[in-house]
Structures are given as C-alpha cells and as structure tokens.
Design an enzyme around this catalytic site. Structure first.
Site, PDB file in Angstrom:
ATOM      1  N   ASN A  40      -1.540   2.096   5.280  1.00 22.16           N
ATOM      2  CA  ASN A  40      -0.387   1.309   4.839  1.00 22.16           C
ATOM      3  C   ASN A  40       0.171   0.622   6.076  1.00 22.16           C
ATOM      4  OD1 ASN A  40       3.025   2.133   3.833  1.00 22.16           O
ATOM      5  ND2 ASN A  40       1.938   0.229   3.667  1.00 22.16           N
ATOM      6  N   GLY A  41       0.235  -0.706   6.033  1.00 19.13           N
ATOM      7  CA  GLY A  41       0.745  -1.451   7.187  1.00 19.13           C
ATOM      8  C   GLY A  41      -0.171  -2.616   7.492  1.00 19.13           C
ATOM      9  N   CYS A  46       0.773  -1.232   0.000  1.00 21.19           N
ATOM     10  CA  CYS A  46       0.000   0.000   0.000  1.00 21.19           C
ATOM     11  C   CYS A  46       0.813   1.297   0.000  1.00 21.19           C
ATOM     12  CB  CYS A  46      -0.976   0.044   1.156  1.00 21.19           C
ATOM     13  SG  CYS A  46      -2.034  -1.403   1.237  1.00 21.19           S
ATOM     14  N   TYR A  90      14.183  -2.762  -1.021  1.00 25.37           N
ATOM     15  CA  TYR A  90      13.338  -3.152  -2.144  1.00 25.37           C
ATOM     16  C   TYR A  90      12.104  -2.287  -2.355  1.00 25.37           C
ATOM     17  CZ  TYR A  90       9.906  -6.081  -4.614  1.00 25.37           C
ATOM     18  OH  TYR A  90       8.950  -6.540  -5.469  1.00 25.37           O
ATOM     19  N   GLY A 127       1.476  -0.840  -4.571  1.00 25.54           N
ATOM     20  CA  GLY A 127       0.268  -1.650  -4.596  1.00 25.54           C
ATOM     21  C   GLY A 127      -0.437  -1.519  -5.917  1.00 25.54           C
TER      22      GLY A 127
END
Ligand code: SF4
Length: 514
Positions: free
Chosen positions: A137-138, A34, A286, A61
């Site tokens: 996000n998470g 996300c 990454y 995402g």
C-alpha cells in the site's frame, strides 16, 4: 512481468486475463490506493480470515484482490481483477491451505489496472524454499532508479511493487549464505527505496509487516488470544480488519519498523532509521473507514470535529445541514451540532453501485452522479441547504451534485468542505489527477463558487483540520494541500530531471506544470 516468469511462477494462479486497454479515466474523486492484510495463526485455516480481512478493507481498493497462503512448506497464490467477493468463493478459499498468509485489495497508482499488476507479487527461488509473496500500500517515488538498479530496461512495464520484489530476489540470490533469513536482504534493499509503503510479506514460515520511515500509510498489529498467551498475529491497513477476524488491537507498526510473526512469536526491529512521521492527512478526511482507529482516535469522531470547526470558521444562515454520503456525513453532523441548524438526510446513496464505466462527456458524468446519489425531494425542496463534503478534486461531480439539488427544489446550496483546497498531486499512493485538472489549483474561491453553481463555498483551514486530527504541528503529510513534499519526488517522463526538495513546493521547481 515478474509474477509470470518461469522462476516466479506460483503454485496456483487463477483468472489469467489481460486487459490491454489503458485504465478508464478517473472522474471527480481521489481514489484510495490499496489495503493490505496478513495473518499468522497456527492451527487455523487462514484463507477465510484473510478473506474477511480483505472484505473489511474493500473500500481501499476495488480493482483487484488477491491472497498468498503458506503451510510451512508450500505457498499458493490466487489473485484476479474485481471485488474480494467476486475473486474468491468457497471452492477457492478451501483450496488455499495454510496457517499463514497475506492479502491485498488494489487501486492502481503506478502501473495499469490489469491482472499483471494485481497483488500479491509472488517470487520463487531455490534460496527461498516455498517462495515469497509481497503486498504493497503506497507509492514509491524512485521507481525508475530502482528499476535501473535491478537492470531493467527503460519502459520495463512493471509497477513499483514488482520492482522492489525483483530487487529483493536479486539481492537474496546473490547471497545464498543468507538463505531463509530475509532480514539482511530487506535491510539492504529497503534502504534504496524512497516514498510511501506499508508492506506485508510472507515466506513459507513467517509473515512480515513493514512501514516506510515516514509512515505515510497506516499499518496496525492485532493479536489472537490473551496477551500472556497469544495464539496468532495479524497485520492490517486499518483496525476494522482486526475486529472482523476477532483480533485485539495491539499497536500501530512504527515508521521504519519491521515486525515478524512466526513460530517463536512476534519480533519487532527498527529496520530503517525513522524520519519525522508523515501519516497521510487524507486517511482522516476520507480514506479510512469511520470505525477505524488511527493514532488512538476513532475516525468518525475526528470527522465530526472537522465539521464543528468548519461551522465556527465558515457560518452561514440555512435551514438544513446535510452530508454527502458516506464520508461527508460525520462532518455534517458536527457542523449541525456546532451551528444549531437541524441535521437531515438529503441524499440517498445506491449501496450496490460498482465501478462505473468511462464517462465520455459532462452529461454522462452527471449521470454517473445520479446513478450513485439521488435527492430526497421532500426533505430539501424550498430549503436553504448546507451541504458538507470531504473534498473537491476536479469539481465535476460536485457541480453535478449542486445542479441535482437545485433541480430537486433547494432554495440555496452552500458547500462546506472538510478538507482545505486540493491543489497539488499526490505521489505517495493516492490516485489524483494532474495539477492542471485540480479545480482549486487553478481558480479563486469566487471562480470555484461560480463554476460549481453554489451560493457559497468554504473549505476548512489547514490549522483547523490539524486540530481536528489532534496533530497541530508534525506527524502528518499534507503535501496535496500545501505543496510541501516531505520526500523528494522524482518525476518520470517530461519532468524526469526535476526533483522537489523537502520544504520546497513543486510549483517553485516546475512552474510550467500548472
Ligand atoms: Fe495523503 Fe495528500 Fe500526502 Fe498524498 S500528498 S499522502 S493524499 S496528504
């Protein structure tokens, strides 16, 4: 589901579709989870800004995209499955009228990949005129507990973000005297929430940004206009999303900090007591874009440094250093520079590949690699190659890659990996396989080398990775590399009663998982 019930209905929803089948299995890689974006910009039409911001965060995402836009009184929400550019067109953007809003690009970690779990989550209630939208996000680590608190039945079928939104609404409705001021509600509810979250919210008049007390996921603040007379504010997962809308980077949101942008400007308050910062180390390896700046460092340079340290740590004689596009490339440049071995391109990536279909067997998975990457035969034939990649998860795609390079005539293939062995699942917002599917959790380096069909394999040491990132001691989460989980993990299902304690490994507590 909370975003479709009668009291939760947004003014506009499009693309109402259901995909009842479970999501396809993920093959070979770790998936990002996300991107979030928010903007407050009076006198500007923010839907196009949010579109650009989400477009810059597309790498975080690709399953669904959505935005909520408000004009001071009303809020409109559009979300759907697919990439940002396929969810939104000019017609939809011009219908989203307002000077503030939030946006989201999703990869599922909790909850199926379907429309019902797309974000923003929208809630409406008489206590919040115009409604309230949230994007996350998470990944939360006590979702079941929170669901119970919200009075949901087991198997409630709502993702962690939806559960938090439901709790916020319930708490707010129970205290009508606090109408409109969401801060006391946020303070109470977020105190119950455990795990990783960088959240953006909006009501009809404000946008909010909040990071969990450990700061697992990034969130930064940008400004429109000069410092002495700002004309608007932006919150984003990564700095390139600020760049693309012409905002100036101000700073990162601090762990546990709530930042509110509204008519009176920007307000920041420490909503939750901060804990030791644990920014995800894989953001550097990454997830983040190479042009992102995190903790004051550009990611591209950090990755190049990883390659330099890897070259010092694991040298090998070879003719050519090449990177696996895209995130392996900067580390390959660093490896080549430090080793003195020429750097070259050995693989071409198809930039237009979308989501791949379910690969039913090994042969089909190998085809998946070929669809994405193709070797430059003249560059690699007869050469001893050092191939630098960012990580190996299941090893399936790496094995196919090595085979492809050998078929293309490589004399030797030496794999150099710019992250340490990935041995533990992530519970903080990254979609990883179970431990028994992680190659490095279940094999020695010799077994890994044999399985992949390489001439040698070496991973960067955790100490070198921390040096490259510029945080030798604290400040990072590396649980998937070390098994030391900074926030207790309460596993659902068969392991529901097990909880990893900070400082202990899951293996100590769940020896059967392996
Ligand atoms: Fe990142 Fe790994 Fe920690 Fe997950 S467990 S937040 S992937 S470092």
């Amino acid at each position: 589901m909370c975003d479709n019930g009668p009291r939760h209905g947004p003014l506009l929803l499009t693309g109402v579709r259901r995909f009842d089948a479970p999501p396809p299995p993920r093959v070979g890689t770790v998936k990002e989870a996300c991107g979030v974006f928010a903007v407050y910009a009076p006198e500007r039409a923010v839907s196009h800004l949010i579109f650009d911001g989400l477009y810059a965060l597309q790498h975080r995402g690709q399953e669904s995209a959505g935005m909520a836009v408000a004009d001071g009184e009303h809020m409109m929400v559009v979300k759907d499955m697919g990439l940002v550019a396929s969810v939104f067109d000019e017609r939809k953007l011009s219908g989203l009228v307002g000077h503030l809003g939030i946006g989201h690009t999703r990869y599922s970690t909790h909850g199926h990949s379907d429309w019902m779990n797309a974000q923003p989550v929208y809630l409406s209630s008489p206590a919040i005129p115009g409604g309230f939208a949230m994007a996350h996000n998470g990944n939360l680590t006590n979702t079941e507990e929170l669901a119970e608190r919200a009075g949901m039945l087991p198997g409630f079928g709502m993702n962690d973000s939806g559960v938090v939104a439901e709790l916020l609404l319930q708490h707010h409705l129970a205290r009508p005297d606090e109408a409109i001021d969401l801060v006391p509600t946020l303070e109470a509810v977020m105190g119950w929430v455990e795990g990783a979250y960088s959240l953006v919210f909006c009501d009809a008049q404000h946008v909010y940004g909040l990071r969990d007390p450990h700061g697992f996921r990034p969130l930064c603040i940008g400004r429109f206009g000069p410092e002495e007379a700002p004309t608007g504010w932006v919150f984003a997962s990564e700095t390139p999303a600020l760049d693309v809308v012409g905002a100036t980077f101000v700073r990162e949101v601090l762990p546990g900090e709530l930042v509110i942008a509204g008519e009176t400007g920007l307000t920041a308050l420490q909503l939750l007591p901060p804990a030791t910062e644990r920014l995800c180390i894989f953001e550097f390896v990454y997830f983040a874009r190479p042009d992102s700046i995190l903790h004051g460092r550009e990611i591209h340079g950090t990755r190049r440094r990883m390659g330099e340290l890897l070259a010092e740590q694991a040298p090998v004689e070879a003719d050519l250093v090449m990177g696996v596009p895209d995130s392996g490339v900067p580390a390959a440049e660093g490896y080549a520079r430090a080793s003195g071995i020429p750097y070259g391109q050995g693989l071409v990536k198809n930039r237009y590949i979308g989501r791949t279909f379910i690969a039913p067997d090994q042969a089909a998975r190998a085809n998946g690699v070929r669809r994405k990457l193709n070797p430059l035969k003249e560059n690699i034939a007869g050469k001893r190659l050092i191939v630098v990649d960012d990580s190996i998860v299941r090893g399936t795609t790496t094995k196919a890659l090595v085979a492809m390079l050998r078929e293309a005539g490589a004399a030797e293939v030496h794999l150099r990996i710019s992250s340490p062995p990935f041995r533990w699942p992530c519970y903080y917002g990254i979609d990883t396989p179970n431990r028994d599917e992680l190659l490095a959790a279940n094999a020695t380096i010799d077994e890994i080398t044999a399985f992949l069909g390489a001439d040698s394999v070496a991973y960067i040491d955790i100490a070198n990775l921390r040096v490259a990132v510029g945080k030798a001691d604290e400040g990072l989460c590396d649980a998937c590399l070390t098994g030391v989980y900074p926030v207790p993990v309460k596993l659902a299902g068969a392991h529901a009663s097990a909880a990893a304690v900070p400082g202990e490994t899951l293996q100590d507590l769940l020896p059967g998982v392996r």
